[in-house]
Design a protein around this motif. Structure first.
Motif, PDB file in Angstrom:
ATOM      1  N   LEU A 178       0.854  -1.198   0.000  1.00 45.85           N
ATOM      2  CA  LEU A 178       0.000   0.000   0.000  1.00 45.85           C
ATOM      3  C   LEU A 178       0.884   1.239   0.000  1.00 45.85           C
ATOM      4  CD1 LEU A 178      -2.535  -0.969   2.820  1.00 45.85           C
ATOM      5  CD2 LEU A 178      -3.109  -0.522   0.428  1.00 45.85           C
ATOM      6  N   ASN A 179       0.617   2.130  -0.946  1.00 47.20           N
ATOM      7  CA  ASN A 179       1.345   3.403  -0.981  1.00 47.20           C
ATOM      8  C   ASN A 179       0.681   4.350   0.024  1.00 47.20           C
ATOM      9  OD1 ASN A 179       2.216   5.975  -1.534  1.00 47.20           O
ATOM     10  ND2 ASN A 179       2.012   5.802  -3.760  1.00 47.20           N
ATOM     11  N   TYR A 180       1.446   4.783   1.006  1.00 48.85           N
ATOM     12  CA  TYR A 180       0.824   5.566   2.080  1.00 48.85           C
ATOM     13  C   TYR A 180       0.376   6.949   1.627  1.00 48.85           C
ATOM     14  CZ  TYR A 180       5.226   8.178   3.257  1.00 48.85           C
ATOM     15  OH  TYR A 180       6.336   8.984   3.248  1.00 48.85           O
ATOM     16  N   ASN A 181       0.742   7.340   0.404  1.00 47.87           N
ATOM     17  CA  ASN A 181       0.304   8.642  -0.110  1.00 47.87           C
ATOM     18  C   ASN A 181      -1.001   8.556  -0.911  1.00 47.87           C
ATOM     19  OD1 ASN A 181       2.446  10.352   0.853  1.00 47.87           O
ATOM     20  ND2 ASN A 181       3.784   9.163  -0.504  1.00 47.87           N
ATOM     21  N   THR A 182      -1.600   7.376  -0.984  1.00 46.72           N
ATOM     22  CA  THR A 182      -2.886   7.244  -1.673  1.00 46.72           C
ATOM     23  C   THR A 182      -4.004   7.126  -0.630  1.00 46.72           C
ATOM     24  OG1 THR A 182      -2.780   4.827  -1.684  1.00 46.72           O
ATOM     25  CG2 THR A 182      -1.800   5.961  -3.576  1.00 46.72           C
ATOM     26  N   ALA A 183      -5.253   7.299  -1.081  1.00 48.87           N
ATOM     27  CA  ALA A 183      -6.394   7.227  -0.151  1.00 48.87           C
ATOM     28  C   ALA A 183      -6.480   5.817   0.441  1.00 48.87           C
ATOM     29  CB  ALA A 183      -7.679   7.581  -0.887  1.00 48.87           C
ATOM     30  N   GLN A 184      -6.264   4.792  -0.419  1.00 46.81           N
ATOM     31  CA  GLN A 184      -6.357   3.417   0.086  1.00 46.81           C
ATOM     32  C   GLN A 184      -5.237   3.134   1.091  1.00 46.81           C
ATOM     33  OE1 GLN A 184      -5.516   0.149  -2.591  1.00 46.81           O
ATOM     34  NE2 GLN A 184      -7.103  -1.112  -1.624  1.00 46.81           N
ATOM     35  N   GLY A 185      -4.045   3.657   0.779  1.00 49.33           N
ATOM     36  CA  GLY A 185      -2.904   3.474   1.681  1.00 49.33           C
ATOM     37  C   GLY A 185      -3.147   4.155   3.012  1.00 49.33           C
ATOM     38  N   ALA A 186      -3.685   5.375   2.955  1.00 46.68           N
ATOM     39  CA  ALA A 186      -3.939   6.121   4.198  1.00 46.68           C
ATOM     40  C   ALA A 186      -5.017   5.416   5.028  1.00 46.68           C
ATOM     41  CB  ALA A 186      -4.356   7.545   3.869  1.00 46.68           C
ATOM     42  N   THR A 203       5.346   3.383  12.126  1.00 48.53           N
ATOM     43  CA  THR A 203       5.381   4.830  11.934  1.00 48.53           C
ATOM     44  C   THR A 203       4.497   5.479  13.002  1.00 48.53           C
ATOM     45  OG1 THR A 203       5.149   6.622  10.349  1.00 48.53           O
ATOM     46  CG2 THR A 203       3.571   4.839  10.137  1.00 48.53           C
ATOM     47  N   THR A 204       4.202   6.747  12.836  1.00 53.26           N
ATOM     48  CA  THR A 204       3.424   7.441  13.866  1.00 53.26           C
ATOM     49  C   THR A 204       2.278   8.200  13.185  1.00 53.26           C
ATOM     50  OG1 THR A 204       4.896   9.328  13.636  1.00 53.26           O
ATOM     51  CG2 THR A 204       5.395   7.802  15.423  1.00 53.26           C
ATOM     52  N   GLY A 205       1.400   8.776  13.998  1.00 52.07           N
ATOM     53  CA  GLY A 205       0.387   9.697  13.473  1.00 52.07           C
ATOM     54  C   GLY A 205      -0.832   9.033  12.863  1.00 52.07           C
ATOM     55  N   ILE A 206      -1.026   7.725  13.113  1.00 55.17           N
ATOM     56  CA  ILE A 206      -2.236   7.065  12.593  1.00 55.17           C
ATOM     57  C   ILE A 206      -3.134   6.745  13.796  1.00 55.17           C
ATOM     58  CG2 ILE A 206      -3.161   5.084  11.318  1.00 55.17           C
ATOM     59  CD1 ILE A 206      -0.473   4.870   9.871  1.00 55.17           C
ATOM     60  N   PRO A 207      -4.351   7.321  13.844  1.00 60.76           N
ATOM     61  CA  PRO A 207      -5.213   7.057  15.009  1.00 60.76           C
ATOM     62  C   PRO A 207      -5.750   5.626  15.006  1.00 60.76           C
ATOM     63  CG  PRO A 207      -6.359   8.443  13.415  1.00 60.76           C
ATOM     64  CD  PRO A 207      -4.976   8.238  12.873  1.00 60.76           C
ATOM     65  N   PHE A 208      -6.111   5.144  16.190  1.00 57.84           N
ATOM     66  CA  PHE A 208      -6.624   3.763  16.295  1.00 57.84           C
ATOM     67  C   PHE A 208      -7.876   3.574  15.436  1.00 57.84           C
ATOM     68  CE2 PHE A 208      -8.939   0.260  18.313  1.00 57.84           C
ATOM     69  CZ  PHE A 208      -7.965  -0.715  18.197  1.00 57.84           C
ATOM     70  N   SER A 209      -8.665   4.665  15.280  1.00 54.77           N
ATOM     71  CA  SER A 209      -9.900   4.561  14.487  1.00 54.77           C
ATOM     72  C   SER A 209      -9.615   4.200  13.028  1.00 54.77           C
ATOM     73  CB  SER A 209     -10.680   5.882  14.565  1.00 54.77           C
ATOM     74  OG  SER A 209      -9.835   6.946  14.164  1.00 54.77           O
ATOM     75  N   THR A 210      -8.401   4.478  12.550  1.00 53.57           N
ATOM     76  CA  THR A 210      -8.048   4.073  11.173  1.00 53.57           C
ATOM     77  C   THR A 210      -7.729   2.576  11.126  1.00 53.57           C
ATOM     78  OG1 THR A 210      -7.143   6.267  10.776  1.00 53.57           O
ATOM     79  CG2 THR A 210      -6.499   4.561   9.218  1.00 53.57           C
ATOM     80  N   PHE A 211      -7.066   2.078  12.169  1.00 53.46           N
ATOM     81  CA  PHE A 211      -6.740   0.642  12.198  1.00 53.46           C
ATOM     82  C   PHE A 211      -7.994  -0.208  12.404  1.00 53.46           C
ATOM     83  CE2 PHE A 211      -2.663   2.463  13.803  1.00 53.46           C
ATOM     84  CZ  PHE A 211      -1.828   1.943  12.838  1.00 53.46           C
ATOM     85  N   GLU A 212      -8.863   0.278  13.299  1.00 57.25           N
ATOM     86  CA  GLU A 212      -9.969  -0.533  13.842  1.00 57.25           C
ATOM     87  C   GLU A 212     -10.774  -1.282  12.785  1.00 57.25           C
ATOM     88  OE1 GLU A 212     -13.572  -1.620  15.899  1.00 57.25           O
ATOM     89  OE2 GLU A 212     -13.438  -0.233  14.209  1.00 57.25           O
ATOM     90  N   PRO A 213     -11.285  -0.604  11.707  1.00 53.01           N
ATOM     91  CA  PRO A 213     -12.105  -1.351  10.728  1.00 53.01           C
ATOM     92  C   PRO A 213     -11.312  -2.367   9.914  1.00 53.01           C
ATOM     93  CG  PRO A 213     -11.835   0.969  10.078  1.00 53.01           C
ATOM     94  CD  PRO A 213     -11.186   0.830  11.409  1.00 53.01           C
ATOM     95  N   ASN A 214      -9.973  -2.278   9.958  1.00 55.28           N
ATOM     96  CA  ASN A 214      -9.139  -3.204   9.172  1.00 55.28           C
ATOM     97  C   ASN A 214      -8.673  -4.415   9.985  1.00 55.28           C
ATOM     98  OD1 ASN A 214      -8.772  -1.662   6.621  1.00 55.28           O
ATOM     99  ND2 ASN A 214      -7.981  -0.128   8.049  1.00 55.28           N
TER     100      ASN A 214
END
Ligand SMILES: NC(=O)c1ccc[n+]([C@@H]2O[C@H](COP(=O)([O-])OP(=O)(O)OC[C@H]3O[C@@H](n4cnc5c(N)ncnc54)[C@H](OP(=O)(O)O)[C@@H]3O)[C@@H](O)[C@H]2O)c1
Length: 303
Positions: A178-186, A203-214
């Motif tokens: 996943l390219n972290y600069n794309t919407a899918q990557g983010a 890395t840093t700066g990713i909230p738990f709410s982004t991980f949670e559904p995945n």
């Protein structure tokens, strides 16, 4: 108490097991200012105690041996011609492993190993049940080891990285990139729709709410850079018995694990990817490069 003797059981050399324990009388120790003298009532035996006696924890090092060592974490010391290291965290380096390859292992390699084997319970002989893993910032110092170790453990590995490192990570074994600069990557969404059992979060700066559904039902995010938000989430999720959790990790270096990784490098099963090599007299360049946050693999300083 000065000068008085006490009974003690000791060993005087490596090896020999229980038969080599001796009952002796030795002077009662004098506590320093910050210590107290205890009258012992009970103690316990830990495997660590007899492993020390076997010499496994302290190799018989000779002057001139090539070694890999974990220098004092936080105390540094590597940017100098000589450094002092604990014997318990110093292991021999075979000729097949270069100094630079060895230099990446002590913190970055050990962190990746601990995250995968202790936190994500991956067995590196591949005998654990198939696991879906996401590794964020997989192109970095820790991440590139984590990808290789996860593949040794037969995990299905999705990674995040910049576009320039996609092929590099595929060459290390990543199954999906996943390219972290794309919407899918983010959004961290797996291209094949897989949910993750574990995230090795480098890395840093990713909230738990982004991980949670995945995450799968019991999915865990192993956070290598836990800040206050991670700690709050961690405590909250424990109290509320959440199945999905974020778990902070702090590396606890162990010589057996360092030896294990050196063996993997020697056997060609694990590579230290070197971003760049800098002479000690240009240590500032290495420092800047690391602060910049765009290394691919490890930044090495040579003496
Ligand atoms: N808990 C512990 O005991 C422990 C031990 C060691 C390290 N750590 C921590 O673990 C983290 C990783 O360390 P490291 O040495 O691997 O770092 P690093 O080598 O400096 O990481 C650099 C890599 O991260 C990539 N990257 C940056 N932002 C990204 C993003 N948002 N998404 C995906 N990739 C991104 C960069 O790719 P681009 O160049 O393409 O941007 C670069 O390849 C650090 O925060 C470190 O402090 C913790």
């Amino acid at each position: 108490m000065a000068g008085r003797l006490m009974r003690a059981v000791v060993y005087e050399g490596y090896g020999g097991g229980a038969a080599k324990l001796k009952h002796v009388e030795v002077p009662i120790p004098s506590p320093r200012k910050d210590e107290v003298l205890l009258k012992m009532e009970a103690t316990s035996v830990n495997p660590f105690d007899w492993k020390m006696q076997t010499g496994r924890m302290r190799e018989n090092l000779k002057v001139g041996d090539k070694v890999v060592s974990v220098l004092s974490y936080g105390g540094g010391g590597g940017f100098s011609e000589y450094a002092v290291a604990s014997k318990d965290l110093t292991v021999k380096r075979p000729p097949e492993v270069s100094a630079a390859e060895g230099a990446g292992l002590p913190i970055a390699g050990l962190t990746a190993l601990q995250a995968l084997t202790d936190s994500a319970r991956i067995k590196l002989d591949g005998t654990a049940k198939p696991t879906n893993i996401l590794i964020t910032a997989a192109s970095g110092g820790v991440g590139h080891y984590a990808v290789q170790l996860a593949k040794l453990g037969n995990a299905h590995v999705t990674v995040t990285c910049g576009a320039r490192n996609a092929d590099f990570l595929k060459s290390l074994g990543a199954d999906e990139v996943l390219n972290y600069n794309t919407a899918q990557g983010a959004a961290l969404t797996s291209p094949s729709g897989k949910k993750y059992d574990y995230v090795i979060h480098c890395t840093t700066g990713i909230p738990f709410s982004t991980f949670e559904p995945n995450l799968n039902r019991n999915g865990k995010v192993i956070d290598l850079t836990p800040g206050p938000r991670t700690m709050l989430n961690f405590v909250f999720q424990k109290f509320t018995f959440s199945k999905k959790q974020i778990v902070p990790l702090l590396v606890m270096p162990k010589s057996e694990k360092l030896e294990y990784m050196i063996e993997l490098v020697k056997e060609g099963k694990l590579k230290t990817i070197i971003d760049s090599t800098h002479p000690l007299k240009k240590a500032e360049d290495a420092w800047e490069k690391s602060i910049d946050g765009h290394a691919t693999g490890k930044i090495i300083v040579e003496h």
